[in-house]
Design an enzyme around this catalytic site. Structure first.
Site, short mmCIF file in Angstrom:
data_model
loop_
_atom_site.label_atom_id
_atom_site.label_comp_id
_atom_site.label_asym_id
_atom_site.label_seq_id
_atom_site.Cartn_x
_atom_site.Cartn_y
_atom_site.Cartn_z
N LYS A 15 32.53 32.11 77.90
CA LYS A 15 33.92 32.51 78.13
C LYS A 15 34.72 31.60 79.37
CE LYS A 15 36.67 37.05 79.07
NZ LYS A 15 36.65 38.29 79.33
N SER B 183 39.02 41.20 76.28
CA SER B 183 39.87 39.97 76.26
C SER B 183 39.08 38.86 76.02
CB SER B 183 40.13 39.79 78.11
OG SER B 183 38.77 39.93 78.68
N SER C 268 36.11 44.77 77.64
CA SER C 268 36.30 43.44 77.01
C SER C 268 35.30 42.61 76.46
CB SER C 268 36.85 42.43 78.29
OG SER C 268 38.30 42.56 78.50
N1 GLN Z 1 41.63 45.69 78.08
C1 GLN Z 1 41.38 46.06 79.45
C2 GLN Z 1 42.45 45.29 80.51
O1 GLN Z 1 43.34 44.86 79.83
C3 GLN Z 1 40.08 45.52 79.78
C4 GLN Z 1 39.82 44.13 79.97
C5 GLN Z 1 38.61 43.78 80.46
O2 GLN Z 1 37.60 44.40 80.48
N2 GLN Z 1 38.48 42.52 81.18
O3 GLN Z 1 42.53 45.34 81.47
#
Ligand code: GLN
Length: 487
Positions: free
Chosen positions: A80, A155, A179
């Site tokens: 990532k 994400s 995410s």
């Molecule tokens: N979807 C969540 C957010 O927008 C989680 C994101 C994540 O786990 N990095 O913050």
């Protein structure tokens, strides 16, 4: 060659060990696959061909000398793009870091290199890991390999899409509120968030430090377990890293779960659950019963507050973490500023995207004097209450199950205008981050449009071995994990 890329990481590693293929050939095949399909997918921000081939060469040299290989040596992996890898651009999919080149390795990255795992590229993500669909990347969207008009989840959308499309057999992601698990479920693969503190966060670009955790993506539970063995362990560079020995997860995967107790989270089985997801959950319950487990309903009465709590705490922490991007030390600097304040303001205004700005503003507000007690302090107290719900639940069951997400992957663009609808996607995943417990998403079937459904399993802190065991037993009862996106 595609046949081999479709195999699991453990199988790919075995093929290298048995000299059916060299590590360099396999890495080249992975890079070739990326060059063929990634124009359609957008899973990679950049390729790290040189580093990958260098690592692969080391594997082949070891084989030539008859030396032992580390468990996943030679298996291509996507990293990532919020984790540092020396010499690579680490952008967090943000314009503010578009040209930032890592001067050091994240601890997790270093462990990959030490274990001779070729890192083929940096995977696309929502800007600074803020999002649930990968549509917040400043560079390009990621498309779901099962249907290119759908989101891959976020994400870590690039990480998940790369593994689901067999560009790589493995990937690392980060999970702050879901995410890793959400994109794993949308892309039909395995994604796991470890106990908070299991994997060092050193060299991971911080979003919300009390929630962030790095974890593995793979197409099988065994691969994910092996990858967690590689990346976990104490690190003096991360003060929240746990001083505990590295465990062997792969040896206990097939333990019998007869007589074990599973709790189905009541609150996550009703409201807004898509009918196909509901059906898949019922079938998962039946599978566990047929394996001899006892399945009961369990209530997490405060889980409904988790999104509210998360969006106070995560935004508060991010508003502080992202203060470092000031145009002075690293990242984008505005071309036109006549004083220091203007330099800060313009660099940040030009560099950050709309969602990141929204979060910084929300977090700054929640922390501001006069509001701190009403928002931040209250949210911290409620985090404790949610954690206590989990502790209570685990006093009567071994693991909890729930859908990873109430719905399957949605159409690209369908939620971008409605941040609240996007935030709600994480209703089932955030609880595990608040409580710091490990959680995994495993493939659990498909909806009527052929889109993957994910089953989430959660277990008490530091019981990763048990979590993988329950996930593996479920996986082996079905052939969902053998079905791959046709790309
Ligand atoms: N979807 C969540 C957010 O927008 C989680 C994101 C994540 O786990 N990095 O913050």
């Amino acid at each position: 060659m595609l046949e081999l890329l479709k195999k699991s990481a453990v199988e790919q590693h075995t093929a290298i060990k048995n000299k059916e293929i060299s590590a360099v050939e396999l890495t080249k095949a992975s890079l070739e696959r990326i060059k063929t399909v990634d124009e359609k997918l957008g899973a990679f921000n950049s390729l790290t061909e040189e580093t990958a081939l260098e690592t692969a060469k080391k594997v082949d040299e070891k084989i030539a000398k008859g030396e032992e290989l580390p468990i996943l040596a030679g298996v291509p992996l996507a990293l990532k793009d919020n984790m540092n890898l020396v010499g690579s651009k680490t952008t967090a999919s943000s314009k503010i870091l578009e040209n930032f080149v890592s001067p050091y390795n994240a601890t997790a990255t270093q462990k990959l290199l030490d274990n001779l795992i070729p890192i083929v590229g940096k995977a696309n993500l929502d800007e600074f890991a803020m999002g649930s669909s990968n549509e917040n990347s400043a560079f390009k969207k990621v498309h779901n390999p099962w249907n290119l008009n759908k989101v891959p989840g976020g994400s870590s959308g690039g990480s998940a899409a790369s593994v689901a499309s067999c560009e790589a057999a493995l990937a690392l992601g980060s999970d702050t509120g879901g995410s890793i698990r959400l994109p794993a479920s949308f892309c039909g693969i395995v994604g796991m968030k470890p106990t908070y503190g299991k994997v060092s966060r050193y060299g991971l670009i911080a979003f919300a430090s009390s929630l962030d955790q790095i974890g593995p993506f793979a197409r099988t539970v065994e691969d994910a377990a092996a990858l967690l063995e590689v990346i976990s362990g104490y690190d003096k560079h991360d003060s929240t890293s746990l001083k505990l020995p590295v465990e062997n997860y792969t040896s206990s995967l097939s333990y019998d779960i007869k007589g074990k107790k599973i709790g189905v989270v009541k609150e996550l089985m009703v409201e807004g659950l898509a009918p196909d997801v509901q059906k898949a959950m019922q079938s998962a319950i039946d599978t566990y019963k047929s394996l001899g487990a006892e399945v009961v309903e369990i209530s997490l009465p405060n889980i409904k507050h988790s999104i509210g709590i998360y969006y106070i705490l995560a935004t508060a922490e991010c508003s502080s973490n992202l203060a470092r991007f000031d145009g002075v030390r690293y990242g984008h600097r505005t071309a036109d500023a006549s004083n220091l304040m203007e330099l800060y303001c313009k660099s940040r205004a030009e560099g950050f995207g709309p969602e990141v700005k929204r979060r910084i503003m929300l977090g700054t507000y929640a922390l501001s004097s006069g509001y701190y007690d009403a928002y931040y302090k209250k949210a911290q107290q409620m985090r404790r209450v949610v954690t206590d719900d989990f502790l209570k639940a685990f006093s009567s069951v071994d693991v909890l199950i729930a859908p990873t997400c109430p719905n399957t992957a949605f159409d690209l663009g369908s939620k971008t205008e409605d941040p609240l609808a996007m935030y709600l996607t994480d209703i089932a995943t955030i609880g595990a981050n608040l409580a710091g417990i490990p959680a995994i998403s495993v493939p659990a079937g498909f909806d009527s449009d052929g889109m993957p459904i994910g089953l989430q399993i959660m277990s008490p802190q530091l019981t990763e071995a048990k979590l993988f065991n329950f996930a593996y037993k479920f996986e082996q009862e079905h052939d969902y994990y053998k079905q791959l996106a046709n790309l």
